[in-house]
Motif scaffolding. Structure first.
Motif, short mmCIF file in Angstrom:
data_model
loop_
_atom_site.label_atom_id
_atom_site.label_comp_id
_atom_site.label_asym_id
_atom_site.label_seq_id
_atom_site.Cartn_x
_atom_site.Cartn_y
_atom_site.Cartn_z
N UNK A 51 1.17 7.45 -5.83
CA UNK A 51 -0.11 7.03 -5.26
C UNK A 51 -0.99 8.25 -5.08
N UNK A 52 -1.09 9.03 -6.15
CA UNK A 52 -1.91 10.24 -6.13
C UNK A 52 -2.65 10.34 -7.46
N UNK A 53 -3.73 11.10 -7.51
CA UNK A 53 -4.47 11.23 -8.77
C UNK A 53 -3.63 11.90 -9.85
N UNK A 54 -3.75 11.40 -11.07
CA UNK A 54 -3.06 12.03 -12.18
C UNK A 54 -3.75 13.32 -12.59
N UNK A 55 -3.06 14.15 -13.35
CA UNK A 55 -3.61 15.44 -13.77
C UNK A 55 -3.28 15.65 -15.24
N UNK A 56 -4.31 15.50 -16.09
CA UNK A 56 -4.11 15.66 -17.53
C UNK A 56 -5.31 16.41 -18.08
N UNK A 70 -8.64 10.95 -18.79
CA UNK A 70 -8.36 9.85 -17.88
C UNK A 70 -6.86 9.60 -17.80
N UNK A 71 -6.36 9.40 -16.60
CA UNK A 71 -4.93 9.19 -16.41
C UNK A 71 -4.69 8.00 -15.49
N UNK A 72 -3.45 7.54 -15.46
CA UNK A 72 -3.03 6.51 -14.52
C UNK A 72 -2.13 7.13 -13.47
N UNK A 73 -1.86 6.38 -12.43
CA UNK A 73 -1.00 6.90 -11.38
C UNK A 73 0.46 6.95 -11.82
N UNK A 74 0.82 6.16 -12.84
CA UNK A 74 2.20 6.15 -13.32
C UNK A 74 3.06 5.15 -12.57
N UNK A 98 8.40 -1.30 -5.13
CA UNK A 98 8.39 -2.18 -3.95
C UNK A 98 7.48 -1.62 -2.87
N UNK A 99 7.48 -0.30 -2.69
CA UNK A 99 6.62 0.31 -1.68
C UNK A 99 5.16 0.15 -2.05
N UNK A 100 4.83 0.35 -3.32
CA UNK A 100 3.44 0.22 -3.76
C UNK A 100 2.93 -1.20 -3.58
N UNK A 101 3.78 -2.18 -3.87
CA UNK A 101 3.36 -3.58 -3.70
C UNK A 101 3.06 -3.88 -2.23
N UNK A 102 3.92 -3.39 -1.33
CA UNK A 102 3.70 -3.61 0.10
C UNK A 102 2.45 -2.90 0.59
#
Length: 404
Positions: free
Chosen positions: A286-291, A299-303, A308-312
């Motif tokens: 849950x942090x900015x990607x670095x590419x 442009x990047x995704x969080x990966x 389960x934690x992200x969904x909650x």
């Protein structure tokens, strides 16, 4: 490379077997030797594996997090040797040299040189709580599927109950559904099941409950209701088993009792393994990607991270941005206009997980910065923005500060 772990082992774990490769000092002072052996993943096989590792004096063991198959191996060796669970994507072999034996040898060599970084594995009590909260979430999801199937069955039977009753599993909805499952299709008798405020809508209920209830549809309703009752009983049992004292995490906006339980089941309460909030956010992805390449930021995704934690946290973030006096609401609307709703909600999740780290690390309740945080701390920027907009509209702007 320098040898960091003199006596170490790598485990390639599968469903039925585990291939172990050890790296120990050789006959010469600077020499190293390796040995591999395959064991069964039964209780006796894991006991033999433990004894074999201890015979070689192994002090550190690395393994990949393969499905759930690594769990029994981890628990068999927990407390006996130093365990490192690694992400399989981070230790890929050279293409064309992929075998179980080479995998175990490769893990042992990486561990020998200190090149592996272990994944976060919470204590046993937290792992047990995690199993319970994940099972409960799966049961709640399955219950929702059966409620949707009931709505579908009603539509097939030309019964428009959902057009009048918002909650099919409420008191009125359940009473009418039980009557329908018993084969009762008289609109008058069905509408008489209305309770509370729905008694005023009996005329609409009578109109909506004129349909074609066949024995087939009554049987389907009966089966779905029976499954829902069973799931409700299992969910209630899990609720009583899951610890309810989650007061600290619940001080955060958008986090209720169940969300607090799910969050602590995924993260645990000890933040010692995460030196900073940035490490914690990076682990959860849950942090900015670095590419960056050739001086250009791509442009990047969080990966993919703690699913389960992200969904909650996503559910909690959407609840927090609906709180009118919350800092998270201000943050969301500040970013939504130029970044879009999806990226804005991820930024809110990042802010929440950073706050969560501080709460668990220092054992303090959540302190909301307030919905006016950006106005209080970015007064000059807001003033420049509005002056520039007025000048673009053709006005000369002269600012005069009010007397105190």
């Amino acid at each position: 490379m320098d040898v960091v772990n003199a006596r170490c082992a790598g485990l390639d774990v599968h469903k039925a077997t585990v291939v172990a490769g050890v790296r120990v000092p050789g006959p010469q002072p600077s020499a190293r030797r390796g040995e591999t052996k395959t064991f069964a993943t039964t209780t006796r096989g894991l006991s033999d594996l433990t004894n074999w590792l201890l015979t070689h004096g192994v002090t550190a063991v690395a393994m990949e997090s393969t499905g759930v198959y690594w769990r029994p191996v981890y628990e068999a060796l927990e407390g006996i040797v130093q365990l490192v669970v690694v992400n399989a994507r981070h230790v890929k072999m050279v293409p064309g040299r992929k075998t179980d034996v080479k995998d175990s040898e490769w893990l042992a060599q990486l561990l020998e040189c200190g090149l592996l970084r272990g994944s976060f594995v919470p204590p046993r009590a937290v792992r047990d709580l995690r199993d319970l909260t994940r099972l409960r979430k799966a049961l709640i999801r399955e219950r929702g599927h059966h409620v949707n199937r009931i709505a579908k069955t009603l539509e097939l039977a030309h019964l428009k109950l959902s057009c009048v009753v918002t909650d099919l599993m409420g008191k009125t909805g359940r009473a009418i559904l039980h009557a329908l499952s018993a084969g009762i299709d008289d609109p008058e008798r069905l509408a008489a099941c209305a309770q509370g405020s729905l008694r005023k809508k009996q005329a609409a209920l009578r109109e909506a409950l004129v349909g074609r209830l066949t024995p087939h549809y009554a049987f389907l309703l009966q089966q779905h209701l029976s499954l829902i009752d069973g799931l409700d009983a299992h969910i209630a049992t899990l609720d009583t088993r899951i610890e309810a004292a989650m007061a600290l995490v619940q001080t955060m906006p958008g986090v209720a009792a169940r969300a607090a339980q799910a969050i602590l089941a995924e993260t645990g309460v000890a933040m010692d393994l995460f030196p900073t909030p940035a490490h914690f956010a990076s682990w959860a992805r849950l942090c900015p990607g670095n590419h960056e390449s050739a001086g250009k930021r791509q442009s990047t995704t969080t990966g993919k991270g703690a699913t389960w934690l992200r969904a909650t946290l996503q559910e909690a973030a959407w609840a927090a941005v609906r709180s009118t006096k919350s800092y998270y609401r201000a943050l969301y609307h500040r970013l939504k206009g130029r970044r879009g709703a999806k990226k804005a909600i991820v930024a809110v999740q990042h802010a929440m997980i950073v706050a969560l780290w501080h709460m668990l690390k220092h054992r303090v309740a959540h302190h909301d910065l307030g919905a006016d945080y950006f106005e209080r701390h970015h007064t000059a920027r807001i003033r420049r923005h509005h002056v520039r907009r007025l000048e673009q509209l053709g006005y000369d702007v002269v600012l005069v500060e009010k007397a105190a």
